[in-house]
Design an enzyme around this catalytic site. Structure first.
Site, PDB file in Angstrom:
ATOM      1  N   ASP A 214       0.775  -1.098   0.072  1.00 41.08           N
ATOM      2  CA  ASP A 214       0.045   0.114   0.036  1.00 41.08           C
ATOM      3  C   ASP A 214       0.948   1.205   0.005  1.00 41.08           C
ATOM      4  O   ASP A 214       1.784   1.616   1.054  1.00 41.08           O
ATOM      5  CB  ASP A 214      -0.912  -0.023   1.358  1.00 41.08           C
ATOM      6  N   HIS A 305      -9.510  -1.238  -7.813  1.00 40.80           N
ATOM      7  CA  HIS A 305      -9.330  -0.088  -7.014  1.00 40.80           C
ATOM      8  C   HIS A 305      -8.327   0.805  -7.814  1.00 40.80           C
ATOM      9  O   HIS A 305      -8.395   1.912  -7.719  1.00 40.80           O
ATOM     10  CB  HIS A 305      -8.748  -0.297  -5.694  1.00 40.80           C
TER      11      HIS A 305
HETATM   12  C1  HEM Z   1      -4.048   2.619  -4.393  1.00 41.50           C
HETATM   13  C2  HEM Z   1      -5.579   0.027  -0.816  1.00 41.50           C
HETATM   14  C3  HEM Z   1      -8.855   3.478   0.252  1.00 41.50           C
HETATM   15  C4  HEM Z   1      -7.107   6.168  -2.953  1.00 41.50           C
HETATM   16  C5  HEM Z   1      -4.073   1.680  -3.642  1.00 41.50           C
HETATM   17  C6  HEM Z   1      -3.502   0.588  -3.616  1.00 41.50           C
HETATM   18  C7  HEM Z   1      -3.873  -0.492  -2.521  1.00 41.50           C
HETATM   19  C8  HEM Z   1      -4.748   0.442  -1.888  1.00 41.50           C
HETATM   20  C9  HEM Z   1      -3.462  -1.651  -2.193  1.00 41.50           C
HETATM   21  C10 HEM Z   1      -2.189  -0.031  -4.388  1.00 41.50           C
HETATM   22  C11 HEM Z   1      -1.002   0.391  -4.163  1.00 41.50           C
HETATM   23  C12 HEM Z   1      -0.884   1.997  -4.015  1.00 41.50           C
HETATM   24  O1  HEM Z   1      -0.744   2.497  -5.070  1.00 41.50           O
HETATM   25  O2  HEM Z   1      -0.688   2.315  -2.900  1.00 41.50           O
HETATM   26  C13 HEM Z   1      -6.615   0.585  -0.295  1.00 41.50           C
HETATM   27  C14 HEM Z   1      -7.453   0.057   1.128  1.00 41.50           C
HETATM   28  C15 HEM Z   1      -8.266   1.256   1.406  1.00 41.50           C
HETATM   29  C16 HEM Z   1      -8.126   2.246   0.332  1.00 41.50           C
HETATM   30  C17 HEM Z   1      -7.205  -1.034   1.739  1.00 41.50           C
HETATM   31  C18 HEM Z   1      -9.324   1.213   2.336  1.00 41.50           C
HETATM   32  C19 HEM Z   1      -9.337   0.424   3.308  1.00 41.50           C
HETATM   33  C20 HEM Z   1      -8.596   4.502  -0.582  1.00 41.50           C
HETATM   34  C21 HEM Z   1      -9.190   5.826  -0.460  1.00 41.50           C
HETATM   35  C22 HEM Z   1      -8.854   6.570  -1.579  1.00 41.50           C
HETATM   36  C23 HEM Z   1      -7.671   5.955  -2.124  1.00 41.50           C
HETATM   37  C24 HEM Z   1     -10.528   6.067   0.533  1.00 41.50           C
HETATM   38  C25 HEM Z   1      -9.349   7.939  -1.962  1.00 41.50           C
HETATM   39  C26 HEM Z   1     -10.326   8.545  -1.620  1.00 41.50           C
HETATM   40  C27 HEM Z   1      -5.888   5.467  -3.743  1.00 41.50           C
HETATM   41  C28 HEM Z   1      -5.134   6.198  -4.731  1.00 41.50           C
HETATM   42  C29 HEM Z   1      -4.355   5.112  -5.325  1.00 41.50           C
HETATM   43  C30 HEM Z   1      -4.575   3.914  -4.392  1.00 41.50           C
HETATM   44  C31 HEM Z   1      -5.066   7.655  -5.510  1.00 41.50           C
HETATM   45  C32 HEM Z   1      -3.242   5.132  -6.178  1.00 41.50           C
HETATM   46  C33 HEM Z   1      -3.572   5.090  -7.591  1.00 41.50           C
HETATM   47  C34 HEM Z   1      -2.638   4.946  -8.570  1.00 41.50           C
HETATM   48  O3  HEM Z   1      -2.471   6.276  -8.944  1.00 41.50           O
HETATM   49  O4  HEM Z   1      -2.156   4.181  -9.148  1.00 41.50           O
HETATM   50  N1  HEM Z   1      -5.062   1.633  -2.646  1.00 41.50           N
HETATM   51  N2  HEM Z   1      -7.289   1.963  -0.473  1.00 41.50           N
HETATM   52  N3  HEM Z   1      -7.728   4.426  -1.567  1.00 41.50           N
HETATM   53  N4  HEM Z   1      -5.603   4.288  -3.443  1.00 41.50           N
HETATM   54 FE1  HEM Z   1      -6.468   3.018  -2.108  1.00 41.50          FE
END
Ligand code: HEM
Length: 390
Positions: A214, A305
């Protein structure tokens, strides 16, 4: 949720049997008790145009505390509180006891301690400065997936206290909350964790409690500071300031247990083993959202996601600085913390898209939400919030 001071701070006593005694005596210690590599002595500077704890590489442990102002805390009182917090934060971050520290020895191991202060809308009302409230400083729009509880939402003041050692965090929180006693009372307290420093190779992206790598697609605040901070020459009090969104997002880990590995990887669009996109080989390979598999469908699911949270609009990116939380069986999740210059422009559109469609939503539920303006850092001789309150 748990009540502040009662449940959250009290906690249940847990005894672990059979743990082999670690031989502390094997490690030479100096008078302050720090190990010879002095990791506990590491400090982050407090003074500067920006508050610490935002661009700071996330420490292993965080406590976020929201407080509500008590009646009668006006602008003069807020200035007094900010002078006290400024002084104590500077001392504690430098490894020195707070001014009225009742456990001064605990201050000797700062372990990269940072204290970050935020202002909810209530501060502006109390200070009679409603006209200076940033336009985005109001409760987030409600989202369909939200199941928000008061116990984890809102607040007039935020303290984000982070360090590479939980003792340092706990001590700093106690000092700061105690010093605020006549001005503000606790509303909620949330504790989060990442890997302890030294347990993974430097630069390793942590894994959240769902086991996913993450933070891969995060921004680097050093190379794109304008996404996080209002430029130092911005007109008005927010120059050098930012905003923080705190969302407590519960994870249904029992439900997640029923998803096989391929299914789990499909939900995010990245591999569990190394965080590489399903279209690539290494963690930092650029995901190919156009790539299709033999059946003609996208290799990265249309509702994955990373597809839904990605954006072509560079202005919709922000800094994620989340921590895991674990408050007992069935109560695990993510303390989602994001910093951005403008909540409405950067955070809300992404959150809206995820609310509309995101495979992850089946296993995640926002149960708390709060938003704060983060005033600029305190320069030499200044107190936190001076540009707003003076
Ligand atoms: C990417 C998990 C909630 C925005 C990711 C990734 C994971 C992850 C595993 C892929 C690795 C990374 O690029 O960091 C989660 C989990 C969440 C959660 C488990 C809730 C429990 C959110 C929320 C937002 C968000 C609430 C925004 C409102 C993003 C963004 C990326 C991302 C912007 C990067 C996308 C990219 O440009 O590749 N998240 N996330 N996430 N997440 Fe989440």
């Amino acid at each position: 949720g748990a009540t502040f001071l009662g449940g959250a701070l009290g906690g249940a006593a847990v005894t672990l049997g059979g743990t082999a005694a670690r031989s502390a005596a094997d490690t030479p210690r100096d008078a302050a008790g720090t190990a010879p590599d002095h990791a506990g002595r590491a400090t982050v500077p407090f003074r500067g145009p920006r508050q610490p704890g935002v661009g700071t590489t996330p420490q292993g442990f965080a406590t976020l505390v929201a407080l509500d102002l008590v009646r009668g805390t006006d602008r003069e009182a807020l200035i007094r509180l900010m002078r006290i917090w400024t002084d104590d934060a500077e001392r504690l971050m430098a490894g020195r006891p707070g001014l009225t520290d009742t456990e001064p020895e605990l201050a000797a191991v700062p372990a990269r301690l940072t204290v970050t202060v935020g202002y909810g809308p209530g501060v502006f009302a109390a200070a009679d400065l409603a006209g200076r409230t940033p336009p985005w400083l109001r409760p987030l729009p409600s989202f369909g997936m939200d199941r928000l509880e008061d116990a984890w939402s809102g607040g007039d003041l935020l303290l984000q206290v982070c360090a590479d050692d939980p003792v340092a965090v706990s001590h700093a929180v106690r000092v700061l909350v105690k010093q605020a006693r006549t001005f503000a009372v606790g509303r909620w307290l949330q504790r989060g964790f990442r890997n302890s420093p030294g347990t993974t190779a430097p630069g390793t992206t942590w894994r959240n409690p769902m086991g996913q790598v993450d933070g891969t697609g995060n921004i680097d605040p050093a190379t794109e500071p304008h996404l996080v901070w209002h430029a130092d020459d911005t007109a008005g009090w927010l120059a050098g300031g930012t905003s923080v969104v705190v969302r407590r997002i519960a994870m249904d880990l029992d439900g997640w247990d029923e998803v096989d590995r391929a299914g789990r990887e499909n939900v995010i669009g990245r591999r569990l083993a190394d965080g590489a996109p399903l279209t690539g080989n290494r963690e930092h390979d650029e995901p190919d959202l156009e790539a299709t598999g033999p059946n003609g469908f996208g290799v990265i699911d249309f509702a994955a996601h990373i597809r839904r949270s990605r954006t072509d609009d560079p202005a919709e990116r922000f800094l994620r600085r989340p921590y895991g939380y674990d408050d007992g069986p069935g109560d695990t999740g993510l303390l989602f913390v994001s910093y951005q210059a403008d909540v409405d422009r950067q955070f809300v559109p992404v959150q809206r898209r995820l609310d509309e469609l995101d495979l992850l939503n089946e296993w995640t539920t926002p149960v708390g939400s709060a938003i704060f303006a983060v005033p600029p850092g305190a320069g030499p001789g200044e107190y936190l919030g001076q540009a707003l309150l003076e």
